[in-house]
Design a protein around this motif. Structure first.
Motif, short mmCIF file in Angstrom:
data_model
loop_
_atom_site.label_atom_id
_atom_site.label_comp_id
_atom_site.label_asym_id
_atom_site.label_seq_id
_atom_site.Cartn_x
_atom_site.Cartn_y
_atom_site.Cartn_z
N VAL A 44 0.85 -1.12 -0.26
CA VAL A 44 -0.02 -0.21 0.00
C VAL A 44 1.09 1.24 0.25
O VAL A 44 0.90 2.16 -1.20
CB VAL A 44 -0.61 -0.05 1.49
N GLN A 45 1.46 1.67 0.86
CA GLN A 45 2.74 2.41 0.87
C GLN A 45 3.15 3.06 -0.07
O GLN A 45 3.67 4.32 -0.46
CB GLN A 45 3.38 2.86 2.35
N LEU A 46 4.62 1.94 -0.54
CA LEU A 46 5.18 2.05 -1.88
C LEU A 46 4.70 1.71 -2.49
O LEU A 46 5.00 1.33 -4.34
CB LEU A 46 6.13 0.82 -1.74
N GLN A 47 3.78 2.81 -3.31
CA GLN A 47 3.12 3.58 -4.42
C GLN A 47 2.71 5.06 -5.42
O GLN A 47 3.18 5.33 -4.00
CB GLN A 47 1.63 2.69 -4.98
N PRO A 48 2.69 5.29 -6.05
CA PRO A 48 2.49 6.39 -6.18
C PRO A 48 1.09 6.92 -5.40
O PRO A 48 0.13 6.70 -5.69
CB PRO A 48 2.35 6.36 -7.65
N HIS A 49 1.56 7.99 -4.71
CA HIS A 49 0.61 8.92 -4.04
C HIS A 49 0.46 10.80 -4.31
O HIS A 49 1.40 10.47 -5.25
CB HIS A 49 0.87 8.98 -2.28
N ILE A 50 -0.61 10.67 -3.94
CA ILE A 50 -1.28 12.25 -4.76
C ILE A 50 -1.52 12.77 -3.28
O ILE A 50 -2.50 12.69 -2.42
CB ILE A 50 -2.44 12.02 -5.68
N ASN A 94 -12.40 21.29 -2.82
CA ASN A 94 -13.11 21.94 -1.95
C ASN A 94 -14.49 21.25 -2.36
O ASN A 94 -14.91 21.11 -3.42
CB ASN A 94 -13.10 22.96 -3.76
N SER A 95 -14.71 21.26 -1.23
CA SER A 95 -16.21 20.54 -1.24
C SER A 95 -16.95 21.63 0.20
O SER A 95 -17.86 21.82 -0.43
CB SER A 95 -16.33 18.92 0.30
N SER A 96 -16.66 21.17 1.41
CA SER A 96 -16.61 22.62 2.25
C SER A 96 -16.16 23.79 2.45
O SER A 96 -16.70 25.78 2.57
CB SER A 96 -17.89 22.51 3.22
N ASN A 97 -15.09 23.78 1.84
CA ASN A 97 -13.38 24.78 2.44
C ASN A 97 -12.65 24.05 1.11
O ASN A 97 -12.56 22.83 1.26
CB ASN A 97 -13.60 25.36 3.30
N VAL A 98 -12.08 24.87 0.30
CA VAL A 98 -10.64 24.07 0.82
C VAL A 98 -9.32 23.38 1.51
O VAL A 98 -9.32 23.85 2.65
CB VAL A 98 -9.68 25.54 -0.07
N LYS A 99 -9.04 22.10 0.81
CA LYS A 99 -8.69 21.20 1.66
C LYS A 99 -7.65 20.17 1.18
O LYS A 99 -7.76 20.42 0.11
CB LYS A 99 -9.71 20.26 2.49
N VAL A 100 -6.27 20.49 2.33
CA VAL A 100 -5.68 19.39 1.68
C VAL A 100 -5.53 17.60 1.73
O VAL A 100 -6.03 17.46 3.01
CB VAL A 100 -3.57 20.03 2.07
N GLY A 101 -4.75 16.88 1.31
CA GLY A 101 -5.64 15.23 1.29
C GLY A 101 -4.72 15.06 0.96
O GLY A 101 -3.60 15.38 -0.19
N VAL A 102 -4.37 13.40 1.26
CA VAL A 102 -3.24 12.34 0.32
C VAL A 102 -4.37 11.34 -0.09
O VAL A 102 -5.47 10.65 0.93
CB VAL A 102 -2.65 11.65 1.66
N THR A 103 -3.63 10.37 -1.05
CA THR A 103 -4.30 9.48 -1.37
C THR A 103 -3.66 8.83 -2.38
O THR A 103 -2.95 8.99 -3.30
CB THR A 103 -6.17 9.66 -1.90
N ARG A 104 -3.87 7.26 -2.81
CA ARG A 104 -2.70 6.75 -3.90
C ARG A 104 -3.23 7.19 -5.14
O ARG A 104 -4.64 7.49 -5.10
CB ARG A 104 -2.99 5.12 -3.90
N LYS A 105 -2.40 7.64 -5.95
CA LYS A 105 -2.83 7.46 -7.21
C LYS A 105 -4.21 6.84 -7.99
O LYS A 105 -4.78 7.30 -8.73
CB LYS A 105 -1.74 7.72 -8.73
N THR A 106 -4.02 5.62 -7.97
CA THR A 106 -5.11 4.96 -8.17
C THR A 106 -6.58 5.40 -7.63
O THR A 106 -7.27 4.78 -8.10
CB THR A 106 -4.95 3.49 -7.93
N GLN A 107 -6.41 6.05 -6.88
CA GLN A 107 -7.99 6.75 -6.06
C GLN A 107 -8.19 7.70 -6.36
O GLN A 107 -10.05 8.23 -5.96
CB GLN A 107 -7.21 6.29 -4.29
N VAL A 108 -7.26 8.37 -7.53
CA VAL A 108 -8.03 9.49 -8.21
C VAL A 108 -9.49 9.14 -9.30
O VAL A 108 -8.06 8.70 -9.78
CB VAL A 108 -6.71 10.50 -8.87
#
Length: 264
Positions: free
Chosen positions: A100-106, A111-125
């Motif tokens: 899970v960890q050793l793969q490309p991440h974004i 912007n859902s309620s406000n601008v927020k920063v987050g992390v996800t695996r590239k495959t989850q975009v």
């Protein structure tokens, strides 16, 4: 029509609008087809997503013992900066953690309620953005592992929120912002280890949710307190069902609950 099974987060297909599917062991339901129809939800029992036993759900769809044992609920899931697989260091199960960890991440802005920063695996975009109810999002960096994404998120949290107001998201009290400008403004705050992974030339992704009517206020359905509920489905946003009487039901927040769902 009656559908029965253990709740897991709805699967989605990006489109105009997004398509939502409840997937059970032997059946699935396209929730978009239930819009403007009367839906009945009946809580039947608990079923842990890990061990499959009928035990009270503690967190994230797991019973208490599984939550503290399964690698799918390690601290690094919620706090990517705690990832250690790149160091060949085990938390609960190194093979799983490397997968899970050793793969490309974004690292992204949404912007859902406000601008927020987050992390996800590239495959989850863009799945991750859909699950958060974001109507617009943009990638900031693409890094080769979860740890680098985590430390980048921590640095950017000094300048932008990492939280979503689910109530504001569900009442659609939102405003469009220029995420390209936000991305460029945050560039100087990216940690040195991740600066080479900054994405220079992408644009915003816009998402359209299947909502016929937004509520003025929301009241959350709790199956432990209200084991049977009936209402007219008026929308789906994030992982929430939105009903005509302003009741909202968080599918992901009720993972591990075995239910019957009837379309009346």
């Amino acid at each position: 029509m009656l559908y029965e099974g253990v709740l897991r987060k709805m699967q989605t297909e990006n489109g105009s609008p997004i398509q939502y599917f409840l997937v059970f062991e032997h059946d699935f339901l396209n929730m978009n087809q239930a819009l403007d129809k009367t839906v009945q939800i009946d809580f039947i029992k608990y079923q842990c997503l890990n061990c499959g036993e009928e035990r009270p759900i503690y967190r994230q769809g797991f019973c208490k013992s599984c939550f503290y044992e399964t690698p799918a609920a390690g601290d690094w899931i919620m706090k990517p900066e705690l990832s250690t697989a790149h160091l060949d260091k085990e938390d609960r199960d190194l093979e799983y953690e490397k997968k899970v960890q050793l793969q490309p991440h974004i690292v992204y802005l949404a912007n859902s309620s406000n601008v927020k920063v987050g992390v996800t695996r590239k495959t989850q975009v863009p799945t991750r953005w859909i699950d958060q109810g974001a109507h617009e999002a943009i990638e900031i960096v693409e890094v080769p592992n979860r740890y680098l994404a985590g430390i980048t998120e921590v640095a950017l949290k000094e300048h932008v929120s990492d939280k979503t107001s689910w109530q504001k998201m569900l009442t659609n009290r939102i405003e469009d912002v220029n995420l390209v400008e936000w991305r460029n403004k945050l560039k100087s705050s990216i940690p040195d280890e991740a600066t080479d992974y900054f994405i220079e030339s992408n644009g915003e992704t816009h998402l359209e949710f299947p909502v016929l009517q937004y509520p003025e206020k929301v009241k959350s359905l709790n199956l432990d307190k209200t084991p049977s509920y009936t209402g007219v489905l008026k929308g789906i946003k994030g992982q929430y069902l939105i009903f005509e009487d302003s009741t909202v039901f968080n599918i992901r927040g009720n993972e591990g609950y075995y239910v019957g769902i009837s379309i009346l």
